[in-house]
Design a protein around this motif. Structure first.
Motif, PDB file in Angstrom:
ATOM      1  N   LYS B  51       0.880  -1.401   0.035  1.00 60.75           N
ATOM      2  CA  LYS B  51      -0.045  -0.028  -0.109  1.00 60.75           C
ATOM      3  C   LYS B  51       0.795   1.042  -0.087  1.00 60.75           C
ATOM      4  O   LYS B  51       0.760   1.827  -0.824  1.00 60.75           O
ATOM      5  CB  LYS B  51      -1.214   0.059   1.030  1.00 60.75           C
ATOM      6  N   LEU B 112      -5.731  -7.020   3.354  1.00 59.86           N
ATOM      7  CA  LEU B 112      -7.198  -6.365   3.208  1.00 59.86           C
ATOM      8  C   LEU B 112      -7.189  -6.128   1.185  1.00 59.86           C
ATOM      9  O   LEU B 112      -7.957  -6.615   0.754  1.00 59.86           O
ATOM     10  CB  LEU B 112      -7.656  -5.693   4.030  1.00 59.86           C
ATOM     11  N   ASN B 188     -12.925  -9.476   6.814  1.00 56.52           N
ATOM     12  CA  ASN B 188     -13.044  -8.498   7.735  1.00 56.52           C
ATOM     13  C   ASN B 188     -14.744  -8.687   7.526  1.00 56.52           C
ATOM     14  O   ASN B 188     -14.902  -9.777   8.726  1.00 56.52           O
ATOM     15  CB  ASN B 188     -12.329  -7.228   8.076  1.00 56.52           C
ATOM     16  N   TYR B 231     -12.381  -5.173  14.419  1.00 56.03           N
ATOM     17  CA  TYR B 231     -13.478  -3.530  13.975  1.00 56.03           C
ATOM     18  C   TYR B 231     -14.838  -4.486  15.602  1.00 56.03           C
ATOM     19  O   TYR B 231     -14.707  -4.122  16.032  1.00 56.03           O
ATOM     20  CB  TYR B 231     -14.557  -3.400  13.292  1.00 56.03           C
ATOM     21  N   SER B 234     -13.659  -4.403  18.971  1.00 53.00           N
ATOM     22  CA  SER B 234     -13.712  -3.059  19.680  1.00 53.00           C
ATOM     23  C   SER B 234     -14.795  -2.822  20.348  1.00 53.00           C
ATOM     24  O   SER B 234     -15.329  -2.294  20.790  1.00 53.00           O
ATOM     25  CB  SER B 234     -12.862  -2.031  18.545  1.00 53.00           C
ATOM     26  N   ASP B 287     -14.469  -4.113   4.853  1.00 50.10           N
ATOM     27  CA  ASP B 287     -12.537  -4.356   5.266  1.00 50.10           C
ATOM     28  C   ASP B 287     -12.706  -2.826   5.601  1.00 50.10           C
ATOM     29  O   ASP B 287     -11.436  -2.833   5.013  1.00 50.10           O
ATOM     30  CB  ASP B 287     -12.019  -5.475   3.925  1.00 50.10           C
TER      31      ASP B 287
ATOM     32  N   ARG D 194     -14.976   9.504  15.115  1.00 46.81           N
ATOM     33  CA  ARG D 194     -14.448   9.390  13.299  1.00 46.81           C
ATOM     34  C   ARG D 194     -15.417   9.628  11.706  1.00 46.81           C
ATOM     35  O   ARG D 194     -15.534  10.200  11.448  1.00 46.81           O
ATOM     36  CB  ARG D 194     -13.989   8.412  13.010  1.00 46.81           C
ATOM     37  N   CYS D 253     -15.815   1.815  20.923  1.00 47.20           N
ATOM     38  CA  CYS D 253     -15.393   1.088  19.967  1.00 47.20           C
ATOM     39  C   CYS D 253     -13.567   1.450  20.196  1.00 47.20           C
ATOM     40  O   CYS D 253     -13.205   1.638  18.949  1.00 47.20           O
ATOM     41  CB  CYS D 253     -15.693   0.688  18.438  1.00 47.20           C
ATOM     42  N   ARG D 255      -9.646   0.471  20.173  1.00 47.54           N
ATOM     43  CA  ARG D 255      -9.046  -0.833  19.651  1.00 47.54           C
ATOM     44  C   ARG D 255      -8.345  -1.277  21.430  1.00 47.54           C
ATOM     45  O   ARG D 255      -8.249  -2.661  20.934  1.00 47.54           O
ATOM     46  CB  ARG D 255      -7.661  -0.186  19.037  1.00 47.54           C
ATOM     47  N   ARG D 279      -5.141   8.758  11.590  1.00 47.64           N
ATOM     48  CA  ARG D 279      -5.225   8.957  10.183  1.00 47.64           C
ATOM     49  C   ARG D 279      -7.173   9.421   9.919  1.00 47.64           C
ATOM     50  O   ARG D 279      -7.158   9.463   9.050  1.00 47.64           O
ATOM     51  CB  ARG D 279      -6.132   6.873   9.951  1.00 47.64           C
TER      52      ARG D 279
HETATM   53  N1  LIG Z   1     -13.167   0.884  16.008  1.00 37.97           N
HETATM   54  C1  LIG Z   1     -12.606   0.032  15.130  1.00 37.97           C
HETATM   55  O1  LIG Z   1     -11.738  -0.930  15.459  1.00 37.97           O
HETATM   56  C2  LIG Z   1     -13.284  -0.243  13.920  1.00 37.97           C
HETATM   57  C3  LIG Z   1     -11.956  -0.937  12.940  1.00 37.97           C
HETATM   58  N2  LIG Z   1     -11.926  -1.019  12.045  1.00 37.97           N
HETATM   59  C4  LIG Z   1     -11.297  -2.238  10.790  1.00 37.97           C
HETATM   60  O2  LIG Z   1     -10.159  -1.634  10.204  1.00 37.97           O
HETATM   61  C5  LIG Z   1     -10.262  -2.731   9.069  1.00 37.97           C
HETATM   62  C6  LIG Z   1      -9.524  -1.962   7.840  1.00 37.97           C
HETATM   63  O3  LIG Z   1      -7.989  -1.621   8.559  1.00 37.97           O
HETATM   64  P1  LIG Z   1      -7.161  -0.714   7.288  1.00 37.97           P
HETATM   65  O4  LIG Z   1      -7.578  -0.417   6.284  1.00 37.97           O
HETATM   66  O5  LIG Z   1      -5.784  -1.134   7.935  1.00 37.97           O
HETATM   67  O6  LIG Z   1      -7.049   0.099   8.477  1.00 37.97           O
HETATM   68  P2  LIG Z   1      -6.762   0.756   9.823  1.00 37.97           P
HETATM   69  O7  LIG Z   1      -5.312   1.689   8.801  1.00 37.97           O
HETATM   70  O8  LIG Z   1      -7.338   1.758   9.626  1.00 37.97           O
HETATM   71  O9  LIG Z   1      -6.679   0.395  10.169  1.00 37.97           O
HETATM   72  C7  LIG Z   1      -7.260  -0.847  11.706  1.00 37.97           C
HETATM   73  C8  LIG Z   1      -6.972  -1.503  12.128  1.00 37.97           C
HETATM   74  O10 LIG Z   1      -7.252  -2.881  11.900  1.00 37.97           O
HETATM   75  C9  LIG Z   1      -6.090  -3.730  12.697  1.00 37.97           C
HETATM   76  N3  LIG Z   1      -6.867  -4.545  11.454  1.00 37.97           N
HETATM   77  C10 LIG Z   1      -6.938  -4.636  10.285  1.00 37.97           C
HETATM   78  N4  LIG Z   1      -7.534  -6.358  10.020  1.00 37.97           N
HETATM   79  C11 LIG Z   1      -7.344  -7.191  11.723  1.00 37.97           C
HETATM   80  C12 LIG Z   1      -7.682  -8.318  12.284  1.00 37.97           C
HETATM   81  N5  LIG Z   1      -8.257  -9.068  10.898  1.00 37.97           N
HETATM   82  N6  LIG Z   1      -7.271  -8.985  13.131  1.00 37.97           N
HETATM   83  C13 LIG Z   1      -6.649  -7.768  14.065  1.00 37.97           C
HETATM   84  N7  LIG Z   1      -6.351  -6.254  13.644  1.00 37.97           N
HETATM   85  C14 LIG Z   1      -6.592  -6.148  12.201  1.00 37.97           C
HETATM   86  C15 LIG Z   1      -5.272  -2.928  11.899  1.00 37.97           C
HETATM   87  O11 LIG Z   1      -3.344  -3.676  12.242  1.00 37.97           O
HETATM   88  C16 LIG Z   1      -4.844  -1.939  12.229  1.00 37.97           C
HETATM   89  O12 LIG Z   1      -4.646  -1.901  13.599  1.00 37.97           O
HETATM   90  C17 LIG Z   1     -11.634  -2.928   9.392  1.00 37.97           C
HETATM   91  O13 LIG Z   1     -11.754  -3.908   8.342  1.00 37.97           O
HETATM   92  C18 LIG Z   1     -11.660  -3.060  10.581  1.00 37.97           C
HETATM   93  O14 LIG Z   1     -12.403  -4.117  10.729  1.00 37.97           O
HETATM   94  C19 LIG Z   1     -12.611   0.654  11.393  1.00 37.97           C
HETATM   95  C20 LIG Z   1     -12.788   1.467  11.522  1.00 37.97           C
HETATM   96  C21 LIG Z   1     -13.297   1.318  12.844  1.00 37.97           C
END
Ligand SMILES: NC(=O)C1=CN([C@@H]2O[C@H](COP(=O)(O)OP(=O)(O)OC[C@H]3O[C@@H](n4cnc5c(N)ncnc54)[C@H](O)[C@@H]3O)[C@@H](O)[C@H]2O)C=CC1
Ligand SMILES: NC(=O)C1=CN([C@@H]2O[C@H](COP(=O)(O)OP(=O)(O)OC[C@H]3O[C@@H](n4cnc5c(N)ncnc54)[C@H](O)[C@@H]3O)[C@@H](O)[C@H]2O)C=CC1
Ligand SMILES: NC(=O)C1=CN([C@@H]2O[C@H](COP(=O)(O)OP(=O)(O)OC[C@H]3O[C@@H](n4cnc5c(N)ncnc54)[C@H](O)[C@@H]3O)[C@@H](O)[C@H]2O)C=CC1
Ligand SMILES: NC(=O)C1=CN([C@@H]2O[C@H](COP(=O)(O)OP(=O)(O)OC[C@H]3O[C@@H](n4cnc5c(N)ncnc54)[C@H](O)[C@@H]3O)[C@@H](O)[C@H]2O)C=CC1
Lengths: 365, 365, 365, 365
Positions: B51, B112, B188, B231, B234, B287, D194, D253, D255, D279
């Motif tokens: 990326k 992803l 995801n 997500y 969380s 995702d 967000r 929510c 992390r 971000r």
């Molecule tokens: N409040 C929250 O926890 C939120 C979580 N997300 C997650 O972010 C994901 C998108 O990831 P990015 O494009 O990298 O966005 P991003 O750069 O905002 O990162 C999201 C975080 O989630 C972690 N992550 C992603 N998939 C994971 C998995 N299957 N198990 C454990 N950790 C995981 C990544 O390592 C990163 O720390 C979405 O699929 C969603 O699951 C998105 C929005 C809010």
């Protein structure tokens, strides 16, 4: 699918055939879970199970016995060997008398008790009647007993095989404990708890032989999907559909804030070992029955039992007209009624935006 | 089993054969989930996915390309058609160029993204390298790329098929939306959220066509086991082992206090419909990519996709000597290393009795 | 109040009249909480409290005694009447020997124990040393004992008055139980738990005489702000700043999914009554000490105690140069150091985006 | 403070100087919280506040106006300057027309709206009527308006001063933002989210100038005790009694699994700063109204406002005979009725052992 997409899909050559095999199992969305099946021949013997002998239960048993003797005269009816054996039932002597159908009257605890009567082997199909309360494990209202029995005797009953767990206990030198609970199978859960010790216990968790984490807590619950709405739910665990073959590991008041409930495939083997320096021992509860106490060094290995409890579903009587009416009244969607969805629906509705429900009770001041 | 028990087991006559069939599936504790499999022939084409183009990533890609060209000269290496295409890689034109292996460099988001490049069909096996961070989706450290590629080219790689979800969107008159995201498959989750609307939305949830409940909340998440640590975690969801074929439904900040996360078999079909009088619409995230907005009356049906992501496991290189040493150092138990258990172990250890960890950082005042 | 108690209360001289400053109003945003105050005259008697007699503790006590005798020769040092009384300390006979300062060496449990030594009356200021672990209740590292004592003897110590709770036990006919624990004051919590009973208990909760709800659960915790990071936190309660005068009511594994932790003003009186038809009794734990068992019909009323524990703050030595350096190194913001914020910071950092921390431990495979 | 605001503050006459009684100390267990007080002179002007103009609301306003003009002819009645101004009410021109009493008709949102009409200064006492729904912020049923007004005009009304929060916004170079929301006071909460950004935001939290932690999450809520049953509750926060002067910080929510809700004294100042490398930006919601967006580097400082909302209590009319009957019917215990306990009771009862409630709805199959 667009042709471009179809082509891009095609790009993935045979070597990645892993996904193919998978399609036939998890992915093809199998029409039926291994959980629904029909009876094939009418039962010849029935075991009636009840815990309490309150007046409504006594009346219901009498009516039930009368109905069975009148309608299915060739059927023998048994009851546990207790002082309160009802008139018209024979005393059950387990190895001698085979049982084709178990009928329970009471609350969820009555099914757990029925399960415990067959705790070390296969369980005959179980037909459960509530005495008025709605239960996750109680598909039928007692008033429907005639219709429910009819569906069973006419081979129309459908079954949900509720998975059970088997536990094996070990001493600290890994000798198998010669403990009767080694043979118990449970429907809900095996729970370890510090009990009346004021101190936290320390338990090492192994999954399929690998160390997962050390838990400092009040205790741990290994639950079935069925048990996910029992103790595990109170301790913060998720609600798991009973047709999913899974184990739920839920900590009870853990010191570690990041210890969340975990869900494993039913093929997993979970070992819980009381830490050598644990400040407290751990009492074992199996479906709410106290079994024995594990001292530091002792352990228990929990696995899926080969003997589920075949529970007869409410949908067994659902093609009847009255059911159709019920569904209409309730606004249920199209498709086969799923007892569990209805139960969860009841559970969740009870708090959907608590404000609107408060309304029901609102009385002007 | 004691002979008494065996007899009591025997009592259960053929009619209760339901349990028998079940034994062959869920109960026999299958040795392997449909999740591990070997490659059969060496890849002929590799797609490199990244990326960001930070200096460490650039360096790593260059080293990787050099190594591939030197060691596997017959292999073609592709890259997405972007301005920053690395030297030594060809531009990938999807329908034309078949891909046998995907190599990702970066964080979880990179996988992803790789999944999204094959969002509407089958995905080639994916080999993922972290740039230093440990990830649930990142089995290999970039420094190990030579060993990891070797295991793939020598047919020693093992695979975890990570399930994906497919979504179909409908307008309020149940017409299928002609929306590109109709074809997206996600690893995801599919998340619905009120976004920047100040009001709560109201979403009706149907499972296999039956109404489960009405959720008044910030939104809802339908997650895979893989996504259970993203997500959904969380938002309060459980951690689900990725080899379990399950869907997790997790509410985001629900008004109803009794709305707990739910786990369904992967055969379930979950429909989320924005209530006609919902005070807010719901934006869809797949995702983590924003897709489009669902207005009151619109709905989405989520099901298991036939196209999982075949992820190459860390255990592919685990029989090496260094791994054995690693295990010894870490005190891992006997048995095959499971990447997931190690990741969860890391996650959970980080808070196991927070006091003892505070210790690490303690500096005298 | 017994005359012995009145005297022991009296021991706490006017200098600790900490509550006066509270008299600003909540709405006027008072500059300082009523929780920090200076000593006015040097202590003349010290009680040393330890639980274990491990080698590090023995060494520390010896060094401490030597230092006190050399530096403050007029001060008398006491110790609980136990076989292991250290050389250089006198046996403490409570009503006779007034104590001006308590010094504890050990973990959080040592302060809880010190509190219990004055469980029915006023507590002298407490100076707590950790033996290496960082604690919410342990502001000082043992290596700093000389500086910490100096700040006390030179009137530079600041105090956080940690609220305690008092409990009164009643039988079902509302007679006050003649139970010694009627006089105990606790720093952390009073917890009711089903203990080793396999059944849930039913407890009616009254707040200021009004019925709040009936809880069906494993038990209930009434906690101080101090105790909010102890058992209550494990059971799902919030973290409460110790300078907030509040009671926290946290259910332990409640059947009701909507029973969330509740926070009340410290002026509230909370009565917990075991339901007449509760299936289980409730064991009482006070700061982790088992007290007695409440049977159906029995009750306990919990209120704020008039006797807080005056805990000497880390900020007492924070104007020193080394502290300034510490702050610089840690990047602490401007303003007076708050021990609690630092502790919470440690606690929370330990999981801040767990991924980045996993990094610390990451070792290449 | 603008002179207009100073005047509007001034409008609130001495009678509502509610905070004086607070001056007892926390440790002395004050008999009464500083939250109940009587009116001293009858109101001369009333502001009627409603959001919707549904038929029941129109009817109620007409009846109310008729009753006021007939019973208290010297009183002037005002209404916001909107097209739908009811007959018999004058248009309210804020700085000119002093208001002695606010009357709201509608849901909780109507009080939040009333609060926002006085968002930058003191608020006159508020008398709130529900249109049938029971609310945490709605003590009176509309049918009781005559009795409720009588209690106010006869000086029998008691008041709960619901704390508000004030927010100050800063740009990244710490300049105060010239933003109107700088003057808003909120009753429920200030929430950062967000919004429709797909990415998590990173927010640094400072308490009284000290760095507490860095939160990676969907957002953060700073709530009053009043707001603890609103958004904060949905996000997992505790329920806080409205007479407790406290701030609740609840992550949305997060992390980090160890980030639990935190409760601070109302004297605390909480600063939330969007991380420089966050971000996502963070949209600000104040009592559910979208205000503006904070970019990386921007921050907001939240403190207790000097202007609470004086809410008239249900207990104002509770010494009436009908109330006594109500209490008897409901089985309320002895002692003064507390509106909040009754509301919580309603909330909690709705799920107390969900099984027994399911009963209510149980219909035989
Ligand atoms: N409040 C929250 O926890 C939120 C979580 N997300 C997650 O972010 C994901 C998108 O990831 P990015 O494009 O990298 O966005 P991003 O750069 O905002 O990162 C999201 C975080 O989630 C972690 N992550 C992603 N998939 C994971 C998995 N299957 N198990 C454990 N950790 C995981 C990544 O390592 C990163 O720390 C979405 O699929 C969603 O699951 C998105 C929005 C809010
Ligand atoms: N804090 C808690 O929630 C605790 C729960 N239990 C549960 O009680 C069970 C034993 O039940 P009884 O002998 O009847 O004891 P019990 O009479 O104490 O009842 C326990 C409650 O759990 C309900 N229950 C049982 N199984 C259930 C299921 N699978 N799904 C939903 N609700 C269920 C029962 O209807 C009853 O309301 C144990 O297996 C354990 O799951 C036991 C101890 C504590
Ligand atoms: N599941 C749980 O979390 C349980 C917690 N406890 C707690 O243990 C306390 C008794 O402590 P010990 O005699 O040392 O027993 P213990 O040796 O079993 O230790 C309990 C743990 O709680 C910690 N702790 C104690 N007070 C604390 C506080 N105010 N804030 C943060 N951490 C605190 C201690 O450092 C220790 O790690 C009880 O007051 C109760 O709060 C007791 C039983 C179960
Ligand atoms: N996921 C959630 O729970 C969310 C909640 N909110 C809440 O909505 C509030 C704005 O309310 P409205 O303008 O009426 O918007 P709304 O019409 O969207 O209603 C929000 C809901 O919250 C209830 N509510 C409001 N204040 C409350 C309180 N102090 N205690 C208990 N319930 C309360 C209302 O009765 C209504 O059911 C915000 O201050 C925020 O607290 C806002 C967004 C999301």
């Amino acid at each position: 699918m667009s042709s471009a997409l179809r082509r891009s899909l095609f790009l993935c050559r045979p070597l990645c055939f892993p996904s193919r095999r998978l399609m036939s199992t998890a992915m093809q969305r199998p029409a039926i879970q291994p959980v629904s099946r029909y009876f094939e021949q009418p039962p010849k013997s029935i075991l009636i199970v009840n815990k309490m002998r309150t007046p409504p239960v006594i009346l219901a048993i009498n009516a039930l016995l009368e109905h069975i003797h009148a309608t299915y005269p060739e059927v023998r009816v048994f009851h546990e060997d207790r002082p309160d054996i009802p008139h018209g039932a024979e005393v059950w002597h387990p190895p001698k008398h085979q049982i084709d159908l178990v009928v329970t009257l009471g609350g969820d605890g009555t099914i757990l008790h029925a399960s415990s009567l067959f705790s070390s082997g296969a369980v005959p199909p179980v037909l459960s009647f509530s005495m008025g309360t709605l239960g996750f494990l109680l598909p039928f209202h007692i008033d429907d007993f005639a219709r429910a029995l009819e569906s069973v005797f006419h081979g129309k009953a459908t079954i949900l095989n509720r998975m059970r767990l088997a536990a094996t206990f070990f001493t600290s030198n890994l000798a198998k404990k010669t403990n009767e609970s080694n043979d118990w199978q449970v429907m809900n859960e095996i729970a370890l708890h510090r009990g009346s010790s004021p101190h936290l216990n320390t338990i090492d968790i192994y999954v399929d032989g690998q160390h997962l984490t050390e838990a400092v807590s009040d205790g741990l619950i290994v639950s079935t999907a069925t048990g996910s709405t029992a103790y595990s739910l109170s301790a913060g665990g998720p609600i798991v559909h009973p047709s999913l073959s899974a184990l739920v590991l839920t900590p009870i008041c853990p010191r570690s804030l990041s210890f969340r409930p975990l869900v494993f495939p039913s093929s997993s083997s979970i070992t819980l070992r009381i830490g050598d320096r644990s400040r407290a021992p751990a009492g074992v509860s199996m479906d709410g029955r106290t079994s024995h106490v594990l001292q530091p060094g002792d352990s228990v290995t929990v696995q899926t039992s080969p003997y589920p409890v075949p529970c007869i579903n409410r949908s067994s009587i659902s093609d009847d007209q009255s059911e159709a009416e019920y569904q209409k009244a309730q606004g249920a969607g199209p498709g086969k009624e799923d007892d569990w969805v209805r139960d969860i629906n009841n559970l969740l509705q009870y708090n959907a935006t608590f404000r609107s429900k408060a309304l029901l009770r609102h009385s002007r001041t």
